[in-house]
Design a protein around this motif. Structure first.
Motif, PDB file in Angstrom:
ATOM      1  N   CYS A 129       0.839  -1.196   0.000  1.00 24.72           N
ATOM      2  CA  CYS A 129       0.000   0.000   0.000  1.00 24.72           C
ATOM      3  C   CYS A 129       0.884   1.260   0.000  1.00 24.72           C
ATOM      4  N   PRO A 130       0.624   2.272  -0.779  1.00 26.02           N
ATOM      5  CA  PRO A 130      -0.517   2.454  -1.680  1.00 26.02           C
ATOM      6  C   PRO A 130      -0.238   2.024  -3.117  1.00 26.02           C
ATOM      7  N   GLY A 131       0.800   1.191  -3.329  1.00 23.50           N
ATOM      8  CA  GLY A 131       1.205   0.776  -4.683  1.00 23.50           C
ATOM      9  C   GLY A 131       0.066   0.284  -5.569  1.00 23.50           C
ATOM     10  N   LEU A 186      -2.420   2.971  -6.594  1.00 23.51           N
ATOM     11  CA  LEU A 186      -1.819   3.933  -7.535  1.00 23.51           C
ATOM     12  C   LEU A 186      -1.674   3.303  -8.920  1.00 23.51           C
ATOM     13  N   ILE A 235       1.873   8.875   1.925  1.00 20.40           N
ATOM     14  CA  ILE A 235       0.959   7.780   1.587  1.00 20.40           C
ATOM     15  C   ILE A 235      -0.485   8.294   1.582  1.00 20.40           C
ATOM     16  N   LEU A 280      -1.034  10.516  -1.437  1.00 19.60           N
ATOM     17  CA  LEU A 280      -1.167   9.750  -2.680  1.00 19.60           C
ATOM     18  C   LEU A 280      -2.502   9.025  -2.752  1.00 19.60           C
ATOM     19  N   ALA A 333      -5.222   9.511  -5.688  1.00 17.48           N
ATOM     20  CA  ALA A 333      -5.833   8.418  -6.447  1.00 17.48           C
ATOM     21  C   ALA A 333      -7.345   8.585  -6.500  1.00 17.48           C
ATOM     22  N   LYS A 392       6.976   1.245  -0.802  1.00 18.70           N
ATOM     23  CA  LYS A 392       7.801   2.234  -1.494  1.00 18.70           C
ATOM     24  C   LYS A 392       8.628   3.034  -0.496  1.00 18.70           C
ATOM     25  N   LEU A 439       7.918   7.570  -3.018  1.00 10.67           N
ATOM     26  CA  LEU A 439       6.612   8.195  -2.736  1.00 10.67           C
ATOM     27  C   LEU A 439       6.616   9.653  -3.201  1.00 10.67           C
ATOM     28  N   ASP A 472       6.206   9.678  -6.916  1.00 12.41           N
ATOM     29  CA  ASP A 472       4.799   9.422  -7.254  1.00 12.41           C
ATOM     30  C   ASP A 472       3.959  10.671  -7.009  1.00 12.41           C
ATOM     31  N   PHE A 507       1.514  12.552  -9.620  1.00  7.75           N
ATOM     32  CA  PHE A 507       0.071  12.697  -9.412  1.00  7.75           C
ATOM     33  C   PHE A 507      -0.350  14.148  -9.154  1.00  7.75           C
TER      34      PHE A 507
END
Lengths: 84, 184
Positions: free
Chosen positions: A22-24, A27, B48, B51, B55, B124, B129, B132, B136
């Motif tokens: 998470c949160p892989g 995403l 986290i 992100l 999402a 990750k 992160l 990412d 995003f």
């Protein structure tokens, strides 16, 4: 949907997020949905059990249809249909 | 009959005006995160959550203040500083890879161990992160007052595509317009 129905689905886009935590997987699903045609089925493979509930709730918010999941060999196959 | 119609039209007009006013005031589907902690665990959790919200197509703004500003330092970059700022800079972590843990620091062994354990579990790293978050569109706003106090210069910060430098007024504006605000 039953396990048999899920297995019989034609998958338009598959995402392999196994081995990522998470949160892989969420995403990866978010990234991949653009490549799935509207009306098509996307399958997310994950080794993180939380993905089932995460993707299910995410589908609720994004107004996609959550179809169900199958557990196999310590991984989860999570199915959803892109609706818009 | 026409009087009744006029009254009804007037009522609809008034209601529409009120709906429009309410819509203008309604909070956006956005998350504002205040990040003050300069600890590795808190910083990872912040990214986290950011992100996860991204999402969900939420707009995400992160306000980095106090200890958190040091986590945005790039160890490969340096800046010209006076003596006090240089001394402060030496005491602060030089970037995300040098952040301590809030618990189980164990004289520097804790962060190394937690990074290894997270890698083992496919989680990750903080640096991944952050990458990412950039992909995003998560925005990072750095508190200029904290930068001044800590002696941190823009030139020594990581290259992040959605970064700007603001004060608390911007933070208040962001959280007053967003549905959610968290402070870490």
């Amino acid at each position: 949907m039953t396990k048999e129905e899920l297995e019989a689905l034609t998958v338009a886009k598959q995402v392999d997020a196994r081995g990522t935590a998470c949160p892989g997987p969420l995403l990866e699903a978010k990234r991949a949905i653009a490549a799935c045609p509207v009306g098509g089925v996307m399958e997310v493979l994950s080794s993180d059990e939380g993905t089932k509930e995460d993707v299910s709730r995410w589908c609720g918010k994004m107004q996609h249809a959550y179809l169900g999941d199958i557990e196999a060999d310590g991984c989860w196959r999570v199915f959803m249909r892109r609706t818009k | 009959m026409s009087d009744a119609n006029d009254t009804r039209d007037e009522l609809i007009k008034q209601l529409l005006a009120r709906v429009e006013a309410l819509e203008a005031k309604a909070p956006k589907d956005a998350l504002t995160l205040g990040v003050m902690s300069g600890d590795l665990d808190y910083t990872i959790a912040s990214f986290i959550i950011a992100l996860g919200a991204a999402a969900y197509d939420m707009e995400v703004d992160m306000f980095f203040t106090f200890w958190a500003t040091a986590s945005l330092r790039d160890p490969k970059k340096s800046a010209k500083k006076n003596l006090l700022d240089t001394m402060f800079g030496m005491m602060l972590p030089r970037g995300s890879k040098k952040l301590p843990l809030s618990k189980m620091q164990m004289m520097g062994m804790g962060p190394v161990m937690i990074r290894n354990v997270m890698k083992l579990h496919g989680a990750k790293s903080l640096e991944e992160l952050m990458k990412d978050a950039a992909d995003f569109g998560v925005r990072i706003h750095v508190c200029t007052m904290s930068m001044d106090v800590m002696g941190i210069k823009k030139e020594e910060l990581i290259g992040y595509p959605h970064m700007d430098f603001v004060g608390v007024g911007t933070f208040v504006d962001m959280f007053s317009k967003s549905k959610q605000c968290w402070f870490m």
